[in-house]
Each structure stands twice: as C-alpha cells, then as structure tokens.
Scaffold this active site. Structure first.
Site, PDB file in Angstrom:
ATOM      1  N   GLY A   1     -18.344 -14.294  -6.996  1.00 20.31           N
ATOM      2  CA  GLY A   1     -19.510 -13.527  -7.418  1.00 20.31           C
ATOM      3  C   GLY A   1     -19.191 -12.131  -7.910  1.00 20.31           C
TER       4      GLY A   1
ATOM      5  N   LEU B   1     -21.022 -21.767 -10.128  1.00 19.50           N
ATOM      6  CA  LEU B   1     -20.358 -20.482 -10.382  1.00 19.50           C
ATOM      7  C   LEU B   1     -19.030 -20.357  -9.633  1.00 19.50           C
ATOM      8  CD1 LEU B   1     -20.675 -17.670 -11.716  1.00 19.50           C
ATOM      9  CD2 LEU B   1     -21.699 -16.889  -9.572  1.00 19.50           C
ATOM     10  N   ASP B   2     -17.954 -20.076 -10.372  1.00 16.51           N
ATOM     11  CA  ASP B   2     -16.626 -19.795  -9.797  1.00 16.51           C
ATOM     12  C   ASP B   2     -16.056 -20.973  -9.002  1.00 16.51           C
ATOM     13  OD1 ASP B   2     -16.859 -17.271 -10.900  1.00 16.51           O
ATOM     14  OD2 ASP B   2     -17.560 -16.346  -9.050  1.00 16.51           O
ATOM     15  N   GLN B   3     -16.540 -22.193  -9.287  1.00 11.68           N
ATOM     16  CA  GLN B   3     -16.079 -23.361  -8.522  1.00 11.68           C
ATOM     17  C   GLN B   3     -15.273 -24.333  -9.376  1.00 11.68           C
ATOM     18  OE1 GLN B   3     -16.629 -23.607  -5.165  1.00 11.68           O
ATOM     19  NE2 GLN B   3     -17.438 -21.549  -5.438  1.00 11.68           N
TER      20      GLN B   3
END
Lengths: 281, 281, 281, 281
Positions: B198, B224-226
C-alpha cells in the site's frame, strides 16, 4: 568506577536533545581524567543518543555522581559498561544446531566479547555441542501444563545473566519473563520482518514466490516478532529454490544476523527508543 | 513462422510434467530444421517450464502445427517470440522521473530489446523527458469522476501495445483494464513485498525501524500488490537514514528492479504459474 | 549403467558447438529410456556445455556406448555421475578451524551430497574437531626437507578420493600432486582474486584501503592462485575495520564461498574450460 | 565565520592522537556558542580524525583563531565548510553518457549538495545532455600534440572549481594538473581495484573468469589508479555474462559508486591519510 586499573569503558546516554549537552558531557569526562577514545552521536526527532568509549585507566574521580546530576538536569538515561566486566550470556535452543554452533565458534574465535555461561534447552539433543565447547547445559523440558514451572526454573538459571540469546528456541516466553529482561533478550526470526511473522516463514516465502529471503535479529518484547530490530540481512533466491533450499540459504543468514546482534549488544553498541534501535557500528 | 530470414526465436512452454516431453520437443525442433542455441528447463510440483532459443534462419517447415499437436497431447501452453518482432512497450508515469529516465536511458544503451512506443501520464510534468528521448507523450488527466473515460482513452492508446510498464504511476488500474493485459503489465512497488503493502512504504519502513529496505517488480493482477513477483532487491539502511534517505536509497533499487523485470519480460524469460514466476536468467 | 535401481544421474558434456548436437543427445537419452529431469545448456565462443539430470530408474539400455559414439563424432568430452555413488572427499587443513567446522556442519546438515572420508593436516591441532564429527584424522607433519615424503604419504591417503578440499591448508602442493587431481582440488583464497595474490591478503587489503574485501574458491593448478574460479563473494568494509576485523569478516566469506564450490562440485554442476568455469546453478 | 546567519557548518580535523584533544575541541566550540549537531570520531595507528557538524546560527565569536591555536598545539590539520557556500563542481566526460546523466539527475533530485558549474569534454557528443540540464558545456578536443594547450584551457575553466569529477573521462591528466587539485579530483574506475588496473577492465575480468565484478571511486593522484579509494561496490556475474553483459552490469555499479563518492565529498565526509580514506557516513 574510581580506581579502575586499566582499559576502556563505554558510556551510553540517550535523552531529549538539549543545546550544550555534548560539551557538558565532554567537560565532565575531561574533569574526571577520562580520555575519549571514540565517540558516536546520533540525533533524531528531538532525541539524542551517544556512545563514548573512554580510557578508564587513570580516572581521577568517579564519573557516576556527575553523570547522575547531568542526567537529572537533562532528563537523560545513561549506563556505563565498566572495562573489567564482560557480559554473562545464556543461550536458549531447541533442536536446531546451526546458531548454537555458530555462536560458540565465534565466541571461541574471540568475535564475541562476553562469557557464555550456559546453554538451556527444552530438548536434550544439543547437549553434546555444549559439552564439546565446555559450556554447562541445562535440559528444561516444557509442556503446556509445565510451562510456569519450567519458566520458574529458567528464571533461577538466568539469575545473574546479562543477556539471553534465543538461538532458534522454538518456545514463546511469557510476558512476565520478558519483562524481567528489557532489551536483554535477543531473538532470531527467520524472515525479513515485518514480512512473514509467525510460524514457517520459509514456507510462507516459498508460497509467495519472493526473490529475496531474509532474517531478523531483534529484542524480544511482549508482542511476538514486534520488538526493536537490531540487524537484518537478505539473500537472493530463485524459482529453482525449494523450501529446503530456502531453509539452507536462510541458515547462513540467521547465523550472521544473530551473531551481529549479539556482538553489538555485548559491545554496548545498541540503544533502543520508540520500538527502534540505534546501532553504533 | 516458416521462411523467417534470420536470427533467433524463443519458445516458451509450460504444462504438467510428462515423461518424454523434453525429447518430443527436441525432435520436433530438429525435424523442423531449428538448431537449439540455448535451453533452460525447470520442473516443480508436477509442472515443467522450458525456454528454448533456436536458430530460426533455415526453418524447413513451420513449427506451429507440431507445437499445437504436442500441446494438445500434453495439456501444455506455449508461445513463440519470433525473431523479427520486438515487443511494443508503453510506459505510464505520474510525476516522479527517476524510473522513466532510467528506462529510456537503458533502452537507448541497448539494454532493453523492445520498442518504447509512448509515454502516458496523468500529469504533464514529464513531457519534456519523453520529448528529449523522442518518444510520444500523452497527457491523460484523471479524477475520480473521469476515471472510466480516462481508462477508455488509455485503452485506445494501448491498442497494439505488448507490455505496459507502470514506472511509478500512482493510479490503481481498474480490474477490467488489468484483465485486458494478463501478465503484460509490470509495476514497481517501493518495498520488499509482502512487507509494507500500500501507500508510503518508506515511511512505514522508517517507523518500523528496519535495517534493510527493498523494492519489488511484479505483474499486476486485480489484487493490489499481490501479483507474481518478477524481481526484488534490497539495500541496508541504518538509524541514521531519515525517510528522505530511504527514498533516495530506494530510487536506486526501484530503477534496477523495474529495469530487470522489463528486460527479462521483453527477452521472453518470464513464465508465470500459481501466482509465482519462473525467470530463466 | 544399465540396470541402475533408482534415482537421478547426471550427464555433463562439453565440446565444440555443432548444429544438431542437442537433439542428437536428447534422442540418445530418449532411446535409452532416460527421462530428462532437468537440463542446462551454455554456449560461448564456439563451445557448448550441457548438464542433464535424468531419471535413471528404468534405463532400457546402457547410455555409455551411445555417448562414446556421439563424443567421437562431435569431439566432445563427457562424464556421467551415476546416482548410486557419492563423491569421496578429503579435507586438508592446517591450524585454522572455521572452514573445517563449516564443511563438517554443512555435511551433517545434508547440504553437501558427498562422503567426507578423512581430514588431513600438517598440524595436530584440529584432530578433536574431526573426532567430534566421527571423521578419521591423519597428521602428516611437513618441513622443507620432508615435503616429498609427506606428499607421498598424502598420495597414499588420497588413493580413492574424488575431491580434495584445501580448507585453509597453508602448504603449496607440488605440481606433480596437483597434476594427479585435475579439476579435483578446490582451494579457498582469502581475497577477491586476482587482487591480493599470495600471502596475507587481508593485510594487503587493509594497507590499500579497500572498501570491499572478498574470497575466492578455485580449482588448483600448477600456478599459485591462478586456477579456474568457481565462486567469489565480497563484503563491505570501512576505515573502522582493522586487519583483525577484516579477518573476522573474511572468515564468513571464506566459509560460504568454499562451501558453495564444494557443493556445486559434488553435485556435478561445474565444468572447466580455458581457465574458467561454467557453473550450472 | 562570525555572524553567519543560519544552518549547519562542518568542521573536519585530523592529526596525531593527543590525550585531551576531544574535550579541548568540544570546549572551543561551546565557548564560541556553537552547538554540536553531530559528531564522528575515528582513531587509528596514532592518528585521529573527527567530523563535527555544528549549528552556526548564533556563533558568539569566530572559531578560526581558536582552531588555529589548537592546531598549532596539536599538530593537526583542519578545515571548516561554512553553511552558506556549496562546492562548485566540474564534470569531465568523453563519450559515455551514463555517469553524466546519473550525476545530473541526482543533482536535480537533491541528492548532491553542490553546484554543477560546467561539463567539459574532449568530444562534442554529450553537449545535448548538458544543455538538457541547463549546464554550460565546453568542448576541449585533445591530441598528443595539443595536450599541454588543452590542459591550460582546462585549468582556466577550473579556476574557481572546488571538485573535479572524472565521469568516464578517458584521458590521463598530467601530474601538474593533478597536483593543483589534491584530494579534489574524483575518478571512477570500472573494476574492483587493485584488480584490473588500466585499460579494458571488463575484458580483463571476462578473460579471468571472475564471478564478481566491481567499480571503484578514488581521488586521483599522480600514479594511475593508485589514489585513495573512497567507495567500491561489486555485483555477481556468471559464465553466461559476455563482456557486453559485464559492461551493462558495470554501468550500474559505476553510477552508484561515483555518485556516493561525490555525495560524501561535497558533504565533507571524506578525510584522506596515508593513501587511504576515512569516510564518515
């Protein structure tokens, strides 16, 4: 402190940043006859941190009353590590041998300026290693039912211990025990914190497909894996690395990162504030 | 593919591990007249992954029908990168210039075997950089209200683009747009994922007091960001590093880690499976 | 080779790069009933190098005649590491213990897929370590006058040894002895070769004021410190590091770099050509 | 120095280690009204080195006479970097652009606290880059015959320059020119010195088959590649890396290592003694 025969003492101070503090301290040391050998200083967010190594051979007078007065005036904390006393260390282990061997070998090689007083384990497996290095070994088995008693026995063994090193000790210490050793218990966690808190971090890392793994040494606090970080290091990995490969690569990291933390702690290089450390390396 | 004039093609395959598959593939290539230049192979958890670079100058017959038959028999996925077509790349940025400069400089130095077709930004600030390198720049401002329209315009610009690079593009793409470019959008996240997901990862890192910071390049997925991690790297930091120092140190990491991912992708070195990547470097 | 009961064999080949060789080899393996588990390939300057791991459980016929024919046709060298025989290793040491401990600990942890047959030293000091790990220890003192006799005794002990590891053995082997073990003696040199050849590299490094130190593992050839490099690694140092600090930091490097070379060698990952190595890691 | 309006000055001192020097200096600063912000200290082989950053906003009196007296008494060297003057830097280049871009980008990002006054080159190629960043560019072609004249022109351009950065400037400066800028010319050498002195270090590294390459930033002295090392860094390489790959990987190292040296120099963090540096980072 007055009358110490030889060698170098270490003074650590920390507190709110006050104008003139550095020179007050320098004058105090000078007027006591202490020659500064080495000095490091850090200031951040209104706080200062200082480490001074001084020749304590010919102290004309005791430093402590002057420090105490200065501390009251400036609201600072201080401690002196006298030159004639090395820290007494206990190493706690379970069944994995790599960190224990590493610490004992480094100690024998003169890398760790402390006395390893005893090895304690909840399993008997590593007794021969302690014996090989001539360090007393204590077997304190533990179950959920016997944990309070085991910790009571542990506390007795730790009575005059300055530093407790959890060298892959797979038990969680009770908050009460932790509270007895503030900033005096060092743990090695086999991940790059705050990633992969808790159990099986190498498995977690493998599942996430990371390209770097890490290890973290930190002071133990009541919250699991949340204490102030002393050292971290990482190593690259690839898709070819199985969990077993990560475990193998990680062992090297764990050894180095734990040994660095122990070395810095016993050399009085680590100060802690606000959940973080200042390491004067 | 038959009749290609020169140079080296790349074949990527992945699928369940079947006995005899490697030799079937070798025979198929041999019988088509393709000489293997380079071959890498990875097997894990019942899956295999292979990258073969072959001299496509004198292909006696087309490889595709044979591959298709083999793929049906073995339930595998394959793709060929022909030697005569470089990937078309779009770079999306916001206001920070370091990754954009880095990619354009590496491209000019011949490190990235692709064509940089355009730079797109929600801000006009970096237009002069694109101009300096002779790359078309498109300004597509965005607000919460205009996001669907902005993405529609974006999609039109990306019509014949093979790879989208988010070079510190501070907007989250819609799941619909992401779904249009599976394993074809690369993002740089300025932390060692999964730590500090994040916003403001350097600030998070500073507050936690870590002794190493990192950067991660990954394929973008709906979460997100995965997405699957392509590359990561880290650098040591100390108590002396302010958030600004971490940002400065991190810029170097971000540049390297993003450029590595782009280079490997455009060289067809990256396969993705189960949320992880195989990188044949 | 026919009739091997289980597990994975390794085939290493090297020679001039010929069109069609890769598929000939794949077909040979397929026709013998060997399933390829893993394959790596490297081509450079007209040479190719390949490592193939294959399932040798159900070989329908012997691979060796086919390989021999292929080798004659293509002027290549090959060797097979059968799955049922681990390499026999001798470790030579002088007085420093860190590399010996490290190798024996890694061996016990399963990191080194070999048999440590014996430890040989020109000093008696490390005998207790060999004993602690249950490995036979041989003390072969050496002086300028007795060197030929000592080497004769050494050769007898090394009679059926596959790999000789010089783990900080402070003697220079005679060219005759070296010639008996081509690419089968691994040394650790405590510098980043080619910097600081010869004696006291840490002292040399300190005098030069370098900011990084290194260690190098290499095959031993007749020329001192000139053999093919297998692995190298470095660590940062600063003006604060004394020679003793460099020695301490270097020990960690030496251990890792020597262990990596031994591991890769016993896993048949290292090929040598033109004074350099190809390491299939 | 008296009357400086604001901000932080830096004092660097070095000399033979005398008992009581540290406190003399602290008292001098205190009596002038300077508050110590930050202090680092190093002692080695009878020498001490100290860097003190002090708040120079309200200096009650000039520091220089007191420092001069102290210096005479203790045989020390000192210099003060006043807070109101940044160093004036000239960058010398030939045809390679990566280090020039890197320095100018870092400067624009605020990483280098100096003024880049001009770019000078023996080739016209990089003029557009200087122009892009708004820095004057001077083309001073050079041949064996014109070298003295070229250096005379160079010297005129460098008249009020504090630091000369050789950012892949492929000419060797004359000893006379070097003597004019003691510890004020920084060069980047594209190898891990002392390995691979002189020309084509990447080619030399490739031929030797090293597994790590490096870069070195150093002060220029009359002897080629022998000056005091300021920073070094390394990166792993493998048999798969061609000379071109080493050049590519090396560019990243060169940029970082040169930028670090420039940053530390302009921040007055570097002291030099006996062919080595002390870097207070």
């Amino acid at each position: 402190m007055g009358g110490i025969a030889s060698a170098v003492g270490t003074l650590l101070v920390q507190g709110p940043h006050h104008k003139g503090f550095v020179s007050s301290l320098a004058q105090l040391l000078a007027s006591a006859g202490a020659t500064v050998v080495d000095s490091s200083h850090h200031a951040e967010a209104g706080m200062f941190f200082q480490r001074i190594r001084f020749d304590a051979s010919y102290l004309e007078r005791d430093l402590e009353p002057g420090l105490e007065a200065l501390a009251r005036r400036h609201d600072m904390r201080w401690r002196i590590a006298p030159p004639d006393r090395v820290k007494r260390v206990a190493i706690l282990v379970s069944k994995q041998e790599h960190c224990l061997y590493d610490l004992l070998l480094r100690h024998r090689a003169g890398e760790l300026a402390c006395a390893v007083e005893l090895v304690i384990s909840n399993h008997p497996d590593l007794a021969p290693i302690a014996e090989h290095f001539g360090v007393p070994f204590h077997h304190l088995p533990i179950t959920a039912a016997t944990k309070p008693m085991q910790e009571a026995a542990l506390l007795r063994l730790l009575d005059d211990i300055d530093l407790v090193v959890l060298a892959r000790y797979m038990q969680i210490l009770s908050p009460e025990l932790v509270a007895r050793f503030p900033e005096r218990i060092i743990n090695i966690h086999h991940s790059f914190l705050p990633a992969f808190v808790g159990a099986s971090p190498y498995r977690q890392a493998h599942e996430r497909g990371v390209k770097v793994i890490g290890a973290t040494s930190h002071y133990v606090t009541a919250e699991l894996d949340q204490g102030p970080i002393i050292d971290q290091d990482t190593i690259r990995c690839t898709h070819r690395d199985s969990v077993e490969d990560l475990v193998r690569k990680g062992r090297d990291l764990e050894k180095r990162v734990l040994a660095a933390a122990v070395r810095w702690h016993v050399d009085d290089r680590v100060l802690s504030h606000g959940g973080k450390t200042v390491v004067f390396d």
